[in-house]
Design an enzyme around this catalytic site. Structure first.
Site, PDB file in Angstrom:
ATOM      1  N   MET A 108      24.483   8.796   2.728  1.00 13.61           N
ATOM      2  CA  MET A 108      24.262  10.052   3.452  1.00 13.61           C
ATOM      3  C   MET A 108      24.380   9.833   4.956  1.00 13.61           C
ATOM      4  O   MET A 108      24.906  10.674   5.674  1.00 13.61           O
ATOM      5  CB  MET A 108      22.891  10.634   3.087  1.00 13.61           C
ATOM      6  CG  MET A 108      22.687  12.051   3.572  1.00 13.61           C
ATOM      7  SD  MET A 108      23.928  13.194   2.935  1.00 13.61           S
ATOM      8  CE  MET A 108      23.097  13.883   1.511  1.00 13.61           C
ATOM      9  N   GLU A 158       0.818  -1.223   0.000  1.00 15.00           N
ATOM     10  CA  GLU A 158       0.000   0.000   0.000  1.00 15.00           C
ATOM     11  C   GLU A 158       0.848   1.268   0.000  1.00 15.00           C
ATOM     12  O   GLU A 158       0.446   2.293  -0.556  1.00 15.00           O
ATOM     13  CB  GLU A 158      -0.948   0.012   1.208  1.00 15.00           C
ATOM     14  CG  GLU A 158      -2.118  -0.961   1.088  1.00 15.00           C
ATOM     15  CD  GLU A 158      -1.792  -2.347   1.623  1.00 15.00           C
ATOM     16  OE1 GLU A 158      -0.608  -2.601   1.946  1.00 15.00           O
ATOM     17  OE2 GLU A 158      -2.714  -3.179   1.719  1.00 15.00           O
ATOM     18  N   PHE A 208     -11.533  -7.739  13.172  1.00 19.44           N
ATOM     19  CA  PHE A 208     -10.429  -8.153  12.311  1.00 19.44           C
ATOM     20  C   PHE A 208     -10.101  -7.034  11.313  1.00 19.44           C
ATOM     21  O   PHE A 208     -10.986  -6.497  10.670  1.00 19.44           O
ATOM     22  CB  PHE A 208     -10.795  -9.438  11.562  1.00 19.44           C
ATOM     23  CG  PHE A 208      -9.714  -9.881  10.605  1.00 19.44           C
ATOM     24  CD1 PHE A 208      -8.463 -10.261  11.080  1.00 19.44           C
ATOM     25  CD2 PHE A 208      -9.938  -9.886   9.237  1.00 19.44           C
ATOM     26  CE1 PHE A 208      -7.462 -10.652  10.206  1.00 19.44           C
ATOM     27  CE2 PHE A 208      -8.948 -10.277   8.357  1.00 19.44           C
ATOM     28  CZ  PHE A 208      -7.704 -10.667   8.840  1.00 19.44           C
ATOM     29  N   GLN A 209      -8.853  -6.726  11.206  1.00 18.54           N
ATOM     30  CA  GLN A 209      -8.362  -5.651  10.338  1.00 18.54           C
ATOM     31  C   GLN A 209      -9.039  -4.315  10.615  1.00 18.54           C
ATOM     32  O   GLN A 209      -9.255  -3.514   9.717  1.00 18.54           O
ATOM     33  CB  GLN A 209      -8.483  -6.035   8.850  1.00 18.54           C
ATOM     34  CG  GLN A 209      -7.547  -7.185   8.488  1.00 18.54           C
ATOM     35  CD  GLN A 209      -7.310  -7.327   6.998  1.00 18.54           C
ATOM     36  OE1 GLN A 209      -8.182  -7.030   6.193  1.00 18.54           O
ATOM     37  NE2 GLN A 209      -6.118  -7.790   6.625  1.00 18.54           N
ATOM     38  N   LYS A 227     -17.635  -0.979   5.376  1.00 18.51           N
ATOM     39  CA  LYS A 227     -18.097  -1.913   4.348  1.00 18.51           C
ATOM     40  C   LYS A 227     -19.614  -1.901   4.172  1.00 18.51           C
ATOM     41  O   LYS A 227     -20.120  -1.992   3.050  1.00 18.51           O
ATOM     42  CB  LYS A 227     -17.613  -3.327   4.711  1.00 18.51           C
ATOM     43  CG  LYS A 227     -17.720  -4.306   3.563  1.00 18.51           C
ATOM     44  CD  LYS A 227     -17.034  -5.622   3.903  1.00 18.51           C
ATOM     45  CE  LYS A 227     -17.112  -6.577   2.722  1.00 18.51           C
ATOM     46  NZ  LYS A 227     -16.448  -7.868   3.015  1.00 18.51           N
TER      47      LYS A 227
END
Lengths: 591, 190
Positions: free
Chosen positions: A485, A52, A114-115, A164
């Site tokens: 760096m 993502e 969940f999630q 949802k």
């Protein structure tokens, strides 16, 4: 236009009504209804990323290279949390991003489902605004508002979190409002600059003996018209012009008045001109700490004019004498018009002697490096890449580190929106997905990610995305086997104790490219460089180009932390002892 | 974000640059929607600003507008930053620095009031003394038994502080305060 449809259908409709043609995303349980609509429609292309964060940076690359908002779609929980880095990145660099996240059904919110995560809570500080949509009848209105907020005023990322059950529910769709700025009840940023202030600016500029234009990403965000006006202003006034990392390309690097980038790794002439100026015109920049160095010694004898669309940028780190709140394009339009109509003239004699001084600084040749016939110098690699790609429509993205600074120093940008880099947040792993986003928007262009061997591994999985969608992005890796760096800072600050900055066990980038279905190159000799770059350009596939460069080269010139613009460490003075003593005890605590 | 909240640009914009710490009272008009208070508080904690007092309630029901009153401390530059940072939050309609407004009108401070409920437990001389002092401070007794009083007291923060300090040796057991509510003096509204 209103009609009945499901929340998921509304998402697609709203995106289309907002003129979106591409979204970057990754499916999951909480966005399944939206994905079910995506596959049943045409006109909206979905680019499936491999992580993502990649979707976020790809949307940023799309946005930065087109001037349009980037759109990302991810699922709840880990989908949303993986997006946080990209959102923060877009926040700091003012990139318009609309991120739609799925959420668990409303009746499960707060149950540790969940999630589930508190997406609006987590993303509150890293977005310009965010919304949790609890009612299907709000979906279209909020999405349209989201586009308005992301793109108006100082642009930035927004999140719309849609549970949802709201995606499944049926409600009434409303089309976009014709004039969202007038319709919004509280968010109406000022775009037009105050006329009296602009007249005063013209007067201050006309009386300047040692002026400078200091420009930033705000000019590019304002659009091509603003960049055109900036060029006009520079040529009208003859003022020297420098830019931040984010503003490169607004004024062409081949332009007469160009001093190069300023700041920590800016040129000597840019920083000295800033330090000694009497009138500074800051246009769409924000006096970031990489730019100012020590603020109490920042351009000590200057009057400062600050043009910015965000009032909170005024007097945040540096006090200015004349703030002008407004969109850069609008303000410059007025400024140029007033300058012309009042036949304002600059002090020619003063300008001549100012440029004489600047030429002396320029003669110091602060970007010089020792050429080498056996080993590829990283600066040389960028110079060759530039020479062999400058006649094409080329978009350059970068990761973060030495390679990024070398790219900024040695690649000449002539046009805005061609340079995609993570300036504010400094996100390693930005460049490859950003190049993918740019390539999606410009299929015929050459999109090169100038990378380091460490950074590229942070989002290397996006090679798979590039292969799947036939996006022939070129990853030009300056491979020195170090996190260069960080190592440079260890040399400056920590007695050359190189704690965990050498990357052992790097992958074989050529084989890695092949494993993904792309093409790999490896170049170790300066003599082979040009041929290989030309071959890379000719390949119509994603490329990993393993350019082995001098391992211990460092990036100069540099303003060490806690020092002023006139205390630069120049390449020919940067011996081991100078490096070890460059930063005072006080400067060590700075970043 | 409103244009009227932006000071007119002028070369004398920052005539009075000072590094002294000042206390200011800000009034913030916001949409009363979920999360709006979190946005405001998150801004203060995220950017390291101080909150001395914070009061919030819906003040215009039909428009769903809430008024947040914040007392904060910082240098004038920081307070100016706070005002602009608050102002760029999307659900914020208007930010007003009441302290600056009062100064411009040649007033000492904006009108500020706080309400406190103060529970004092005791008997004998201490109980009588508490009652006498409550009277002197124009506190009202709103609950009592033979063993305790609950005073309701309204006033400026300094008065409430003083009352609480005095009640301490007289059997103070509990205090609940509302935080500061403030408006500008005079006819002019926000």
């Amino acid at each position: 236009m209103t009609r009945e449809m499901t929340g998921a259908e509304m998402v697609i409709q709203a995106l289309k009504d907002q003129g979106v043609d591409t979204i970057f995303g990754y499916p999951g349980g909480a966005v399944l209804p939206i994905y079910d609509e995506i596959i049943q429609q045409e006109g909206l292309e979905h680019i499936l990323v491999r992580h993502e964060q990649g979707a976020g940076h790809a949307a940023e690359g799309y946005a930065r290279s087109t001037g349009k908002p980037g759109v990302a779609l991810v699922t709840s929980g880990p989908g949303a949390t993986n997006m946080v880095t990209a959102l923060t990145d877009a926040m700091l660099d003012s990139i318009p991003l609309v991120c739609i996240t799925g959420q668990v059904p409303t009746h499960l919110i707060g149950n540790d489902a969940f999630q589930e995560c508190d997406t609006v809570g987590i993303t509150r500080p890293c977005t310009k605004h965010n919304w949790l949509v609890r009612d299907v009848d709000d979906v279209s209105r909020i999405l349209h508002e989201a586009f308005y907020v992301a793109t108006s005023g100082r642009p930035g990322p927004v999140v719309v979190d849609i549970p949802k059950d709201v995606q499944f529910a049926t409600g009434t769709y409303q089309g976009p409002t014709p004039n969202p700025a007038a319709a919004h009840k509280s968010y109406r940023p000022q775009v037009k600059g105050d006329a009296a202030g602009i007249r005063q600016a013209v007067e201050m500029m006309a009386n300047a003996k040692k002026p400078i234009l200091y420009t930033g990403g705000g000019v590019i965000n304002s659009g091509p018209q603003a960049c055109q006006l900036l060029r006009e202003l520079a040529s009208l006034t003859g003022f020297p012009i420098t830019s931040t990392l984010m503003g490169l390309g607004a004024y062409p690097a081949s332009g007469e008045n160009w001093l190069g980038m300023l700041g920590m790794h800016g040129t000597y002439e840019a920083n000295m001109t800033m330090h000694d100026c009497d009138v500074m015109v800051c246009i769409g920049a924000r006096f970031d700490d990489r730019i100012t160095g020590r603020t109490d010694a920042f351009a000590p004898n200057s009057k400062k004019i600050h043009i910015d669309i965000d009032p909170s940028s005024i007097n945040k780190t540096v006090n200015v004498d004349l703030p002008i709140i407004g969109d850069v394009g609008h303000v410059l339009e007025d400024l140029v018009r007033i300058w012309r109509s009042s036949s304002t003239k600059v002090d020619k004699a003063a300008m001549k002697s100012w440029w004489g001084q600047i030429e002396k600084w320029r003669a110091r040749n602060s970007l010089a490096y020792k050429p080498n016939n056996d080993v590829i110098m990283p600066q040389h690699a960028i110079q060759r890449l530039y020479e062999l790609t400058k006649h094409r429509k080329t978009f350059i993205s970068t990761e973060v580190g030495q390679h990024q600074m070398w790219a900024a120093q040695f690649y000449g940008f002539e046009e805005p929106n061609r340079w995609l880099t993570s300036g504010g947040l400094g996100t390693m792993g930005y460049g490859l997905p950003a190049a993918i986003g740019a390539q999606v928007a410009h299929r015929d262009a050459l999109c090169v990610d100038i990378a380091g061997d460490a950074s590229i591994l942070m989002n290397i999985q996006e090679m798979s995305t590039a292969v799947q969608f036939g996006l022939p992005v070129k990853v030009f890796i300056l491979n020195n086997q170090y996190m260069g760096m960080v190592r440079q800072w260890q040399q400056l600050l920590h007695g050359n104790r190189l704690s965990h900055t050498y990357t052992d066990s790097l992958p074989d980038f050529v084989k890695l490219a092949e494993a993904y279905g792309g093409v790999g190159f490896r170049v170790e000799k300066p003599g082979d460089l040009d041929g290989a770059i030309e071959e890379m350009i000719a390949v119509d596939k994603p490329v990993l180009f393993d350019c082995r460069v001098a391992n211990l080269a460092n990036c100069f010139p540099m303003i060490p932390s806690g020092k002023a613009h006139n205390e630069m460490l120049l390449p020919d003075e940067a011996n081991d002892e100078a490096i070890a003593n460059a930063i005072s005890a006080e400067g060590k605590s700075l970043v | 974000m409103n244009a009227q909240n932006i000071d007119a640009p002028s070369a004398y914009f920052l005539a009075e640059v000072s590094d002294e710490i000042e206390t200011h009272t800000l009034s913030v008009l916001v949409d009363n929607e979920p999360g709006v208070l979190a946005r405001v508080i998150g801004l203060f904690s995220g950017r390291g600003y101080n909150i001395d007092s914070l009061t919030v309630s819906e003040t215009e029901h039909e428009k769903h507008l809430s008024r947040i009153t914040i007392v904060t401390t910082g240098t004038p530059m920081i307070i100016e930053q706070i005002r602009h940072q608050l102002d760029r939050l999307v659900p914020v309609h208007r930010v007003t620095d009441l302290t600056v407004r009062a100064r411009r009108a040649n007033q000492d401070k904006p009108l500020e009031r706080e309400l406190a409920l103060v529970k004092v437990v005791g008997d004998g001389e201490k109980r009588l003394e508490a009652l006498r002092l409550g009277d002197a401070f124009r506190a009202t007794v709103i609950d009592a038994t033979t063993g305790h009083f609950v005073f309701e007291i309204t006033g400026r923060t300094s008065k409430i502080e003083q009352f609480i300090a005095i009640m301490k040796p007289l059997g103070l057991v509990e205090v609940s305060r509302t935080g500061v509510a403030a408006v500008q003096r005079g006819e002019e509204g926000l």
